[in-house]
Design an enzyme around this catalytic site. Structure first.
Site, short mmCIF file in Angstrom:
data_model
loop_
_atom_site.label_atom_id
_atom_site.label_comp_id
_atom_site.label_asym_id
_atom_site.label_seq_id
_atom_site.Cartn_x
_atom_site.Cartn_y
_atom_site.Cartn_z
N HIS A 26 170.11 13.61 101.61
CA HIS A 26 168.91 12.97 101.07
C HIS A 26 169.27 11.87 100.08
O HIS A 26 168.80 10.74 100.16
CB HIS A 26 168.03 14.03 100.41
CG HIS A 26 166.78 13.52 99.77
ND1 HIS A 26 165.54 13.75 100.30
CD2 HIS A 26 166.57 12.80 98.64
CE1 HIS A 26 164.61 13.18 99.53
NE2 HIS A 26 165.23 12.60 98.51
N GLU A 27 170.14 12.23 99.13
CA GLU A 27 170.50 11.25 98.10
C GLU A 27 171.30 10.08 98.69
O GLU A 27 171.14 8.93 98.26
CB GLU A 27 171.30 11.93 96.99
CG GLU A 27 170.59 13.09 96.32
CD GLU A 27 169.18 12.78 95.86
OE1 GLU A 27 168.93 11.63 95.42
OE2 GLU A 27 168.32 13.67 95.95
N ALA A 86 168.39 16.48 92.34
CA ALA A 86 169.43 15.46 92.37
C ALA A 86 168.77 14.11 92.15
O ALA A 86 167.55 13.98 92.22
CB ALA A 86 170.19 15.49 93.70
N MET A 87 169.61 13.08 91.90
CA MET A 87 169.10 11.73 91.63
C MET A 87 170.02 10.70 92.24
O MET A 87 171.24 10.75 92.04
CB MET A 87 168.96 11.51 90.11
CG MET A 87 168.55 10.11 89.72
SD MET A 87 166.96 9.65 90.41
CE MET A 87 167.14 7.86 90.47
N GLU A 88 169.43 9.75 92.96
CA GLU A 88 170.17 8.82 93.81
C GLU A 88 170.74 7.60 93.11
O GLU A 88 170.89 6.53 93.72
CB GLU A 88 169.25 8.33 94.95
CG GLU A 88 168.07 7.44 94.52
CD GLU A 88 166.79 8.18 94.20
OE1 GLU A 88 165.72 7.55 94.20
OE2 GLU A 88 166.85 9.40 93.96
N ASN A 89 171.11 7.71 91.83
CA ASN A 89 171.70 6.56 91.14
C ASN A 89 172.72 5.87 92.05
O ASN A 89 173.57 6.53 92.65
CB ASN A 89 172.41 7.03 89.86
CG ASN A 89 171.59 7.99 89.05
OD1 ASN A 89 170.49 7.69 88.62
ND2 ASN A 89 172.12 9.19 88.86
N HIS A 145 169.20 7.52 100.37
CA HIS A 145 168.60 6.63 99.37
C HIS A 145 169.48 5.43 99.03
O HIS A 145 169.00 4.43 98.52
CB HIS A 145 168.38 7.39 98.06
CG HIS A 145 167.08 8.11 97.96
ND1 HIS A 145 165.86 7.55 98.27
CD2 HIS A 145 166.81 9.38 97.53
CE1 HIS A 145 164.90 8.43 98.05
NE2 HIS A 145 165.44 9.55 97.60
#
Length: 840
Positions: free
Chosen positions: A289-290, A254-257, A293
């Site tokens: 988690h994301e 995943a990615m925290e954009n 962030h």
């Protein structure tokens, strides 16, 4: 080639107007960027990668520019330092590398479709638009997106859409943020939304290939996580919305954009009626988690990539803090102990491992920093250690001060230690310096020497390691008051052991709770005392006792053969984590025996003894209303029982499969991987192989797909192995994002290892072209090393990978993994005869 300096030093952007016009049919896009900011020098550099720069104007006047490929940039002159407005027109390609702007592919009822998304971390925003693509170069962004749109499509971005005119979607101005956190996506999406108590809109989106109820779990976890973080951080969520988007093709987890978090489908969407609790826990922790962030990483961002641990270590800890708070019955910290802690201890024991904080410049090397076992797992253990040391109240107070001081800006590790130190009155920075800057960790030896209880610390290695006298300030967390809170010296003496033991009334132990990043080696007197009172150990104590012994055996500090007779003492354990540790040791014995030998038969007998009573108690089929530990232990016990050729276990798995053979997806998800794997190994046919592979392609359920992959790659039939090898490069069957798991499954299988290894060596150029730009690429080296255990394989590994030592981003991993195989081979050489004798 490393950049001579950061481009931020020559130009500090304040605001971007970004317009991107995307043509999916041609897989191209064109764009225009207007960048306002301050020029510190009259020659300015701007990042770009794979773009064609058409024109550059400064303050309305056209200027010449020169390419600087080594810096992934182009350069031009401005008339004077100070405020300048730069406008750039350009075009570029959509790629299939899962980086930059890229399409994800999926099918609905046999119709092929695509969804456009983005992935910009670490240095891929420059693939979408020219920018100062460095975390310190924070600015505000006005984003406008146009594309070959048709009815029924949804467009998402970091901020809410404010208008759509002439097919252009305009989004609200962002907060000050780093370029790598920009994100947008569009396609035929379904979504569900809700709102937090503070009014933040929360949404979950995915393709229509999924059932609508697969979004519900994530929506609930996301909403409650944001509410928890707002309270814990004592800092409001900074944006109007928080969208969670599942992309069919996604390299990482995943990615925290900021405001538009993107996920691999497996880590966001799930069937609420048939998903194992372990998978629900995993999805929940990824979401938390994301969202952690959104404050720690997005609101406050590391100044440079050398402090990436600031982002990832902290979010890795907070995912467990959050889920423990909102789902306390899950006992989520047990998952931390059996995943993060073990991963960190294993990787961090190899000489040459990177420290948590690493100096880095080259973009290829930046991606190599994302070592999950160090930057995520070890880093989070460091912060768990700090939390245990200073307490929750000081942690929250320090974090609030940290956010207040640095919001919408950047920070370094020292800034966090300073805030936590001020809040707790403890010099956190001094204690944590060695954990952050030094690789490795200590083993604390606890011994009775001349009647005195004595502790000493020394760096622990698995394999050859050069001891250069590293020391740590170790939070001992002992159950004896005579032990200090922090052990900073090489050796300390606690007093007369008999007196201490009599006063305490219990065995001496260190690292109670297993929160600190070290292992303990008790001498025989102390260990015998612990084992004689094993009934008094908590599940975490049981797990830690076994786990530390396994690591000591891996490091040649105790004999592996001596662990074999200890295992039956723990066979009756009912907790998830104690069983996890027990079967980790049992499973690690496999490397000492060769397939289809008398030694392996003896190992199967041991597994049979360990699992016999447990399998009778648990069976193969989940029971309504059973306790959580039984649900989570059953798959492990069943797996080892089947390996032991327990006829009842094999028959029970076959019976379960037979009932669901027309639709194996309906098998209970908690045991589905075990049932399918047993069916493939013990009753495999071409028809079954074809059925499961068809289901793998047709299904949109990531959990079911994972079960199929695990089962098929475990085949004993090399013909089936060859059929799978032939599918590895067919993206219509196996997506590039899933390729590594298929490769490793075949490689870890003795029957198909040669086929998989031959494929990797023969197709390395194809692999590099397909996923080489991906930050996960080096893990193909890692998983290869994890499967090898012979001198012959070590020689082959070195022959293939050593010529690639100079490839940017690969060198450290190759060196590390060579040592990993060398250590394993040396351990087997030294211990195999004794282990085999113990099994007899």
């Amino acid at each position: 080639m490393a950049e001579s300096k950061h481009l931020f030093t020559s130009f500090q952007p304040e605001h971007y107007d970004v317009f991107i016009d995307i043509n999916r049919a041609n897989k191209t896009f064109a764009g225009k960027v207007t960048m306002k900011g301050n020029a510190s020098t009259t020659t300015v550099g701007v990042h770009q990668k794979f773009l064609t720069i058409k024109s550059v104007t400064v303050n309305g006047l056209s200027v010449a520019f020169t390419d600087d490929p080594a810096a992934e940039a182009f350069r031009f002159d401005v008339p004077a330092t100070g405020d300048n407005t730069v406008t750039i027109t350009y075009n570029g390609p959509l790629t299939d590398t899962m980086m930059g702007i890229y399409p994800s592919y999926y099918e609905i009822n046999g119709e092929k479709k695509e969804l456009i998304g983005t992935q910009f971390e670490t240095t891929s925003a420059r693939q979408a638009f020219p920018c100062i693509d460095e975390p310190e170069a924070k600015a505000t962004f006005d984003l406008a997106i146009k594309y070959d749109e048709h009815a029924g499509e949804t467009t998402l971005a970091n901020m809410p859409e404010v208008k759509c005119e002439d097919g252009v979607h305009y989004f609200a101005t962002t907060k000050r943020m780093s370029s790598y956190l920009i994100a947008f996506a569009f396609g035929e999406l379904q979504g569900k939304t809700t709102e937090t108590k503070s009014g933040v809109k929360v949404g979950v989106f995915g393709t229509k290939a999924h059932a609508a109820n697969e979004l519900d779990f994530a929506l609930d976890i996301a909403k409650r996580s944001i509410e928890f973080f707002e309270d814990f951080y004592q800092t409001p969520y900074p944006l109007p919305h928080s969208w969670q988007l599942a992309l069919p093709d996604f390299s990482a987890g995943a990615m925290e954009n900021w405001g538009l978090v993107t996920y691999r489908e497996a880590y966001l969407l799930l069937d609420p009626d048939n998903t194992a609790l372990r998978m629900k826990q995993l999805v929940a922790t990824v979401i938390a988690h994301e969202l952690a962030h959104q404050w720690f990483g997005d609101l406050v961002t590391m100044k440079w990539w050398d402090d990436i641990w600031l982002n990832e270590s902290f979010a890795n800890m907070m995912e467990y803090v959050a889920i423990d708070a909102i789902e306390p019955d899950w006992k989520i910290w047990e998952m931390f102990q059996t995943s993060e802690a073990v991963s960190a201890l294993n990787r961090d024991a190899t000489d040459g491992v990177q420290s948590v904080h690493v100096e880095v410049e080259d973009p290829a090397e930046i991606d190599s920093l994302f070592d999950g076992a160090i930057v995520y797992a070890k880093g989070s253990r460091m912060l768990v250690m700090v939390r245990a040391l200073i307490g929750n109240d000081a942690l929250r107070k320090g974090l609030k001060a940290y956010f207040d001081a640095h919001k919408y800006g950047n920070a370094k590790g020292a800034d966090l230690w300073s805030a936590l130190g001020a809040a707790s009155g403890i010099d956190v920075g001094a204690i944590m310096h060695d954990w952050l800057e030094q690789p490795g960790y200590p083993v604390v030896s606890a011994s009775v020497v001349d009647g005195k209880l004595t502790l000493s610390q020394q760096q622990f290695f698995i394999g050859d390691g050069k001891d250069i006298g590293r020391q740590w300030q170790i939070p001992l967390e002992s159950n004896y008051s005579a032990a200090p809170q922090i052990m900073a010296d090489k050796t300390i003496e606690l007093g007369d052991y008999k007196e201490l033991r009599a006063a305490a009334g219990k065995p001496f132990r260190l690292n109670v709770g297993n929160n600190s990043h070290f292992i303990v080696k008790y001498d025989q007197t102390l260990l015998d005392d612990i084992l004689a009172n094993v009934q008094d150990l908590t599940p975490i104590d049981e797990m830690q006792t076994l786990q530390d012994l396994r690591f000591l055996a891996e490091g040649h500090q105790v004999a592996y053969a001596d662990l074999v007779p200890l295992l039956p003492s723990f066979a009756g354990a009912t907790s998830t984590i104690a069983n996890n540790a027990l079967y980790s040791i049992a499973g690690s014995l496999r490397k000492f025996v060769d397939p289809d030998t008398e030694d392996e038969a003896n190992l199967r007998q041991l597994f049979g003894k360990l699992t016999a009573d447990q399998f009778k108690r648990l069976g193969m089929k989940p029971v309504a209303g059973e306790v959580q530990d039984d649900e989570m232990v059953r798959p492990t016990v069943a797996d080892f029982a089947i390996f032991a050729k327990n006829e009842d276990a094999i028959a029970a798995a076959h019976e379960l499969f037979t009932v669901s053979k027309d639709d194996p997806s309906t098998l209970p998800a908690s045991v589905r991987p075990i049932v399918l794997a047993s069916e493939v190994k013990n009753f495999g046919t071409q028809a079954l192989f074809d059925q499961l592979l068809h289901d793998y392609v047709a299904s949109s359920d990531p959990s079911y797909k994972s079960s199929i992959r695990a089962a098929l790659t475990g085949t004993k039939d090399t013909e089936f192995g060859a059929q799978l090898i032939a599918k590895l490069e067919d993206a219509a069957v196996i997506k590039p994002q899933d390729l590594r798991a298929w490769y490793y499954g075949l490689l870890a299988n003795n029957h198909t290892q040669q086929q998989a290894w031959d494929w990797l060596r023969g197709e390395w150029s194809w692999l590099e072209a397909t996923v080489g730009g991906d930050m996960e690429f080096t893990t193909y080296i890692t998983v290869t090393a994890n499967a090898f255990r012979t001198h012959a394989r070590l020689d082959e590994f070195k022959a293939f990978f050593e010529p690639k030592l100079d490839v940017p981003g690969l060198g450290r991993e190759i060196q590390m993994d060579t040592k990993v195989i060398e250590a394993r081979v040396a351990l087997i050489d030294a211990e195999k005869d004794a282990v085999r004798a113990a099994l007899r």
